[in-house]
Enzyme design. Structure first.
Site, mmCIF file in Angstrom:
data_model
loop_
_atom_site.group_PDB
_atom_site.id
_atom_site.type_symbol
_atom_site.label_atom_id
_atom_site.label_comp_id
_atom_site.label_asym_id
_atom_site.label_seq_id
_atom_site.Cartn_x
_atom_site.Cartn_y
_atom_site.Cartn_z
ATOM 1 N N ASP A 147 32.487 35.147 35.411
ATOM 2 C CA ASP A 147 32.229 35.868 36.661
ATOM 3 C C ASP A 147 30.875 36.571 36.655
ATOM 4 O OD1 ASP A 147 32.862 37.811 34.789
ATOM 5 O OD2 ASP A 147 33.759 39.138 36.273
ATOM 6 N N ARG A 203 35.121 37.849 32.836
ATOM 7 C CA ARG A 203 36.268 37.000 33.190
ATOM 8 C C ARG A 203 36.041 35.552 32.781
ATOM 9 N NH1 ARG A 203 38.863 38.702 38.920
ATOM 10 N NH2 ARG A 203 38.912 40.931 38.534
ATOM 11 N N LYS A 211 37.109 42.854 28.319
ATOM 12 C CA LYS A 211 37.469 41.448 28.291
ATOM 13 C C LYS A 211 36.176 40.643 28.174
ATOM 14 C CE LYS A 211 38.124 41.325 33.321
ATOM 15 N NZ LYS A 211 38.152 42.732 33.766
HETATM 16 C C1 G16 Z 1 38.907 44.729 36.862
HETATM 17 C C2 G16 Z 1 39.614 45.317 35.692
HETATM 18 C C3 G16 Z 1 40.773 44.452 35.302
HETATM 19 C C4 G16 Z 1 41.689 44.240 36.488
HETATM 20 C C5 G16 Z 1 40.885 43.669 37.641
HETATM 21 C C6 G16 Z 1 41.674 43.551 38.922
HETATM 22 O O1 G16 Z 1 38.336 43.525 36.494
HETATM 23 O O2 G16 Z 1 38.751 45.447 34.594
HETATM 24 O O3 G16 Z 1 41.434 45.068 34.257
HETATM 25 O O4 G16 Z 1 42.719 43.377 36.155
HETATM 26 O O5 G16 Z 1 39.802 44.509 37.918
HETATM 27 O O6 G16 Z 1 42.030 44.817 39.345
HETATM 28 P P1 G16 Z 1 42.652 45.057 40.770
HETATM 29 O O7 G16 Z 1 43.888 44.198 40.813
HETATM 30 O O8 G16 Z 1 42.925 46.520 40.819
HETATM 31 O O9 G16 Z 1 41.651 44.578 41.792
HETATM 32 P P2 G16 Z 1 36.816 43.230 36.811
HETATM 33 O O10 G16 Z 1 36.563 41.862 36.241
HETATM 34 O O11 G16 Z 1 36.708 43.297 38.304
HETATM 35 O O12 G16 Z 1 36.052 44.313 36.138
#
Ligand code: G16
Length: 543
Positions: free
Chosen positions: A277, A282, A376
Site C-alpha cells: 500500500d 500492507r 505491520k
Molecule cells: C490501520 C491500522 C490497522 C487497521 C486498519 C484499518 O492500517 O494500522 O491496524 O486494521 O487501519 O482500520 P479501520 O478498520 O479502523 O479503518 P493502515 O494500513 O491504514 O495504517
C-alpha cells in the site's frame, strides 16, 4: 537562528484515529493545522528537548512541505537530532526499524496509508513510540488533550533543509541526518530470510509480479527483489512513488489492485503476485488461480514460519485482531502456542511483541508482521511467503488447499460501506448495540444467534482496558458476523461488516467465498438493517 513563538488556538477534531490523525490534505494545509498538531504531539510526549526522532513518510502530496515544517518545529522545541529518510521518504516499517535500531525517542510518520494521496485526497501524521510502534491509546489520549489546550507553537525561521543529499547537516542546534531509506531495512530482511534459497527459486524460472501501486514500496521492492534476489527486471511494476500514487488508490486488495488480481487469476499469469500500500505496511498475496485472504495468510505463515532462518527457533505466540478470522487460532493450537485476540489497530500488538508473548501478528485488513519491527510490514510478508515457496517448491494454490485440508477453511469476507452519513452509520451501530442482549435465540436468514456482545480488550501486559471495539454476533453453526465503524476514514463513516464461516468438510473446501457466506450476509442485513439505514443496496468494497 530565530525561533518564533506563534499564538494559536485549539483546532477541533485533531483526534488520532486507528492509526494517527488522518484528514483531507487541504485540511492539513490550512493555517496552523499541521503546526498545532505537531506541537501537540511534542507536548503530549513531554516535550522533545534533547531528544532524537525519526522522520519520514510515504511521499504523498504535502509530504515534502510538512517534513520541513516538522524539522523547523523540532529545532525550535530543542530536539537534539532528527534522522530523516532521503527526500523525507521512509516506508512505515522502515521507519519503525530505524526508530528501534538507532535507539531513538520515537518518530513522526507522514502517511494516510492506503488512502489516496493528492491535494484533494488524504494526508496523515502519526507518532510512533521508542519501541517503533504506533502510539498506544494512553499516548494518543495525551496528544489529543494537548490539542485542546494549545495556545502557541514554536517554529524556527529558516530555509529548507536539503533532504536530497545523504549526510549530516544542522538546523541551528538541531542535527539533521539524512539516511538512505532502503539500506538498513534491506539488511534486516537479509537477516530474517534465506536469500540464497529465494535466489535459487527465481533462477529456476519462478515468476512473480509485485505491484508497488506507485507508492513508497517501489524502491524497497526493486532493491530487494530485483537487485538482491535476482528477480528479472520488470518484476516490480508501478515502482516509482508519485505524490498522488498515479491517481490510484494504493490499497492492495482485489478491488484496488484489480489488474494484478486478474493477471494472477488468468492461465498465463506468473507463479506469484503481491502488492503493497501507500506506506508499505500492507500486503496482498496471490498465487496463480489463488487469492490468499489476509486471515489465511497469517495462518499459513504461522504454520510454515520455521522454514525461514529468522523463525527457525519457533514462535512465542501469535496475535490477531478480533475481526480477523480464527484460521490462525487452530494453527496456534496445533503448535501449542498462545493466540491473542486484540482490537483493530496495530498499536494493540505492541505490548505483546515487547513482552515476548507473540512473534507473528496479523489483521484482516491486509496487515501481517512480526517482532522484527513494531509495524505491520508488507514486503516482509511477501519475503516470508517467498522463503516458504522456495523451501517447499509448491505452488501457492497447493499450499493453501493443503492448509485447508489440515486445519479446515474459514470462509471470510469483509463488506465495506464507505462514506455513509455519520448520523445514519451511528444510528445503525447504536441501534444494534442496544439490542445485542435480545439477539441470542433469535433466527435470521435461517441462522440462529448463539452469542452477541461488544468486544472489549484487557491488555494482558499492562492491564489497560479498551472498550467499544466492535459488535460481534456468533451463530449456532459456528459462523460469525462482526460490525465496526472504521477509524481511518476522512469523510463520513465507513461501516465494516466482517463475515466468517468455518468449513471442515473436505468436499466443501473449494466453494466461492461469496456463496459460502451468503446466508450470513443476509442475516447481517436482517439483524442490523444495513440497507434500511444506509440506503445502499450493496457494499462499496468487498475483500
Ligand atoms: C490501520 C491500522 C490497522 C487497521 C486498519 C484499518 O492500517 O494500522 O491496524 O486494521 O487501519 O482500520 P479501520 O478498520 O479502523 O479503518 P493502515 O494500513 O491504514 O495504517
Amino acid at each position: 537562528m530565530e525561533i518564533r513563538t506563534v499564538p494559536t488556538a485549539p483546532i477541533a477534531g485533531q483526534k488520532p484515529g486507528t492509526s494517527g490523525l488522518r484528514k483531507k490534505t487541504r485540511v492539513f494545509m490550512e493555517p496552523h493545522y499541521l503546526e498545532n498538531y505537531v506541537q501537540s504531539i511534542f507536548d503530549g510526549i513531554g516535550g522533545v528537548q534533547g531528544k532524537t526522532l525519526v522522520l519520514g513518510g510515504d511521499g504523498r502530496y504535502f509530504n515534502d512541505r510538512a517534513s520541513q515544517v516538522i524539522l523547523r518545529m523540532a529545532a525550535a522545541n530543542g530536539a537534539a537530532k532528527v534522522i530523516v529518510g532521503q527526500n523525507a521518504i521512509l516506508s512505515t516499517p522502515a521507519a519503525s526499524h530505524l526508530i528501534r535500531s538507532r535507539g531513538t525517542d520515537g518518530g513522526l510518520i507522514l502517511s494516510a496509508s492506503h488512502n489516496p494521496g493528492g491535494e484533494d485526497a488524504d494526508f496523515g501524521l502519526k507518532y510512533n513510540t521508542p519501541n517503533g510502534g504506533p502510539a498506544p491509546e494512553g499516548v494518543t489520549d495525551r496528544i489529543f488533550e494537548a490539542t485542546k489546550a494549545l495556545s502557541e507553537y514554536r517554529i524556527a525561521v529558516a530555509q529548507d533543509v536539503d533532504l536530497s543529499t545523504l549526510g549530516t547537516t544542522r538546523l541551528g542546534e538541531l542535527e539533521v541526518e539524512v539516511v538512505d531509506p532502503v539500506a538498513d531495512y534491506a539488511v534486516l530482511m537479509e537477516q530474517l530470510f534465506d536469500f540464497d534459497a529465494i535466489r535459487a527459486l527465481f533462477a529456476s524460472g519462478f515468476t512473480m509480479r509485485f505491484d508497488a501501486m506507485h507508492a513508497v514500496t517501489g524502491p524497497y521492492a526493486r532493491e530487494i527483489l530485483e537487485n538482491r534476489l535476482g528477480a528479472p527486471a520488470g518484476t516490480v511494476v508501478n515502482a516509482t512513488p508519485s505524490p498522488d500514487f498515479g491517481g490510484g488508490h494504493p490499497d492492495p486488495n482485489p478491488t484496488w489492485a484489480k489488474e494484478l488480481f486478474d493477471l494472477l487469476m488468468s492461465d498465463d499469469g506468473p507463479d506469484f503476485g503481491a502488492a503493497s500500500d501507500g506506506d508499505g505496511d500492507r500486503n496482498m498475496v496471490l498465487g496463480r488461480h489463488a487469492y490468499v485472504t489476509p486471515s489465511d495468510s497469517l495462518a499459513l505463515l504461522t504454520a510454515h514460519a520455521h522454514r525461514a532462518p529468522g523463525y527457525r527457533e519457533g514462535l512465542k505466540g501469535v496475535a490477531r485482531s478480533m475481526p480477523t478470522s480464527a484460521a490462525v487460532d487452530r494453527v496456534a493450537a496445533a503448535l501449542g502456542i498462545a493466540c491473542y485476540e486484540t482490537p483493530t489497530g496495530w498499536k494493540f500488538f505492541g505490548n505483546l511483541l515487547d513482552a515476548g508473548r507473540a512473534t507473528l501478528c496479523g489483521e484482516e485488513s491486509f496487515g501481517t508482521g512480526s517482532d522484527h519491527v513494531r509495524e505491520k510490514d508488507g514486503l516482509w510478508a511477501v519475503l516470508l511467503w517467498l522463503n516458504i515457496l522456495a523451501d517447499t517448491r509448491q505452488p501457492v494454490k497447493a499450499l493453501l488447499e493443503d492448509h485447508w485440508r489440515t486445519y479446515g477453511r474459514n470462509y471470510y469476507s469483509r463488506h465495506d460501506y464507505e462514506d455513509v452519513e455519520t448520523e445514519k452509520a451511528n444510528a445503525l451501530y447504536d441501534g444494534l448495540r442496544a439490542k445485542l442482549g435480545s439477539l441470542p435465540g433469535q433466527s435470521f436468514a435461517g441462522l440462529t444467534v448463539a452469542t452477541a456482545d461488544e468486544f472489549a480488550y484487557d491488555d494482558p501486559v499492562d492491564g489497560s482496558r479498551s472498550e467499544r471495539q466492535g459488535l460481534r454476533i456468533g451463530f449456532a453453526d459456528g459462523g460469525r458476523v462482526v460490525f465496526r465503524l472504521s477509524g481511518t476514514g476522512t469523510v463520513g463513516a465507513t461501516l465494516r461488516v466482517y463475515l466468517e464461516a468455518l468449513e471442515t468438510d473436505p468436499s466443501r473446501l473449494d466453494r466461492n467465498a461469496g456463496e459460502a457466506l451468503s446466508d450470513i450476509a443476509r442475516a447481517a442485513d436482517e439483524i442490523a438493517g444495513i440497507k434500511a439505514h444506509t440506503g445502499r443496496q450493496a457494499p462499496d468494497v468487498i475483500t
